[in-house]
Scaffold this motif. Structure first.
Motif, short mmCIF file in Angstrom:
data_model
loop_
_atom_site.label_atom_id
_atom_site.label_comp_id
_atom_site.label_asym_id
_atom_site.label_seq_id
_atom_site.Cartn_x
_atom_site.Cartn_y
_atom_site.Cartn_z
N ASN A 102 0.82 -1.21 0.00
CA ASN A 102 0.00 0.00 0.00
C ASN A 102 0.86 1.26 0.00
O ASN A 102 0.52 2.25 -0.65
N LEU A 103 1.96 1.21 0.74
CA LEU A 103 2.86 2.37 0.77
C LEU A 103 3.46 2.61 -0.61
O LEU A 103 3.51 3.75 -1.09
N LYS A 104 3.90 1.55 -1.25
CA LYS A 104 4.51 1.68 -2.58
C LYS A 104 3.53 2.23 -3.60
O LYS A 104 3.92 2.95 -4.52
N ASN A 105 2.25 1.90 -3.45
CA ASN A 105 1.25 2.34 -4.42
C ASN A 105 0.76 3.76 -4.18
O ASN A 105 -0.03 4.28 -4.97
N MET A 106 1.20 4.38 -3.11
CA MET A 106 0.81 5.77 -2.84
C MET A 106 1.63 6.71 -3.72
O MET A 106 2.83 6.53 -3.89
N ALA A 107 0.95 7.71 -4.25
CA ALA A 107 1.66 8.69 -5.08
C ALA A 107 2.70 9.45 -4.27
O ALA A 107 3.74 9.86 -4.80
N PHE A 108 2.44 9.61 -2.99
CA PHE A 108 3.37 10.37 -2.14
C PHE A 108 3.28 9.86 -0.71
O PHE A 108 2.22 9.46 -0.23
N PHE A 109 4.41 9.84 -0.04
CA PHE A 109 4.46 9.71 1.41
C PHE A 109 5.72 10.43 1.88
O PHE A 109 6.66 10.65 1.10
N GLY A 110 5.74 10.82 3.13
CA GLY A 110 6.90 11.53 3.66
C GLY A 110 7.42 10.87 4.92
O GLY A 110 6.78 9.98 5.49
N LEU A 111 8.60 11.31 5.34
CA LEU A 111 9.22 10.83 6.57
C LEU A 111 9.44 12.01 7.50
O LEU A 111 10.00 13.04 7.08
N THR A 112 9.02 11.87 8.74
CA THR A 112 9.15 12.95 9.72
C THR A 112 10.59 13.39 9.87
O THR A 112 10.86 14.58 10.07
#
Length: 229
Positions: A102-112
């Motif tokens: 699911n994370l890989k399929n997200m267009a974007f994610f960030g790291l704190t």
């Protein structure tokens, strides 16, 4: 947004220690909330104010454990909160793989822990610009908590799925960041080449100047410098 599992767990503990609860959370899965037997509470009263770190870690039903994997994974694959649906090792493997997918399929994610890189990726992904740069706050409630090595290892053990997910997330995040930077450099080079072509075309249409003309000498020298720049 994902966060270092130990820091996130400590932050979760401090939040609960101040009296925060998730009583209104329904934890819906496959159209229903879990039963009290499937999801017991860790405390008998209205909240868990003043809970010690040891007490927080000792509750086996604590939803702070592996929270990031649980919130990213498809829980219906493992029978939601019914721990008797399959054995624990199989359940953990499916949850981790689902969270990664699911994370890989997200267009974007960030790291704190990487605020500026997170901002860069967000802006390039969605073609938006923030009015001010993100700020990296390294001093947080979690960072102010002093724990010994034994407590740190215990937190990592309780969040062993989150630890694996975060390592995967960091690698995927860096891949996306470097790829996006590479694409930006390519676009910048193409833009500069286009600007140089326009400058050459502009000079070509202006026509020849008389030899020895001061204006011609200055203009040609300036334009040659622009090309070099």
């Amino acid at each position: 947004m994902l966060r270092d599992p130990v820091s996130r767990y400590l932050s979760d503990w401090k939040h609960v220690q101040r009296g925060a609860t998730w009583k209104t959370s329904l934890h819906m899965c496959d159209g229903r909330s879990p039963t009290p037997d499937e999801l017991p509470t860790c405390y008998p009263g209205d909240d868990w104010s003043g809970v010690s770190l040891r007490e927080f870690m000792d509750c086996t039903y604590n939803l702070a454990n592996n929270r990031q994997v649980r919130m990213l994974a498809d829980l219906s694959l493992v029978g939601c909160y019914n721990l008797t649906f399959m054995n624990e090792s199989e359940r953990n493997a499916i949850l981790l793989q689902s969270a990664k997918s699911n994370l890989k399929n997200m267009a974007f994610f960030g790291l704190t822990e990487f605020q500026r890189k997170t901002q860069f990726l967000f802006e390039r992904t969605f073609n938006l610009q923030f009015i001010s740069p993100f700020t990296q706050f390294n001093i947080t409630r979690a960072s102010n908590v002093e724990i010994n090595e034994g407590a740190r290892r215990r937190i990592e053990e309780l969040n062993f799925l989150d630890v694996q997910l975060y390592e995967y997330a960091k690698d995927l995040f860096q891949q996306r960041y470097h790829r996006t930077k590479q694409l930006q450099r390519q676009r910048d080079r193409q833009r500069r080449r286009g600007e140089r072509r326009l400058q050459r075309d502009h000079r070509g249409h202006r026509g020849p100047k008389q030899e020895g003309s001061p204006e011609a000498a200055v203009t040609e020298d300036y334009n040659s410098q622009v090309v070099r720049w």
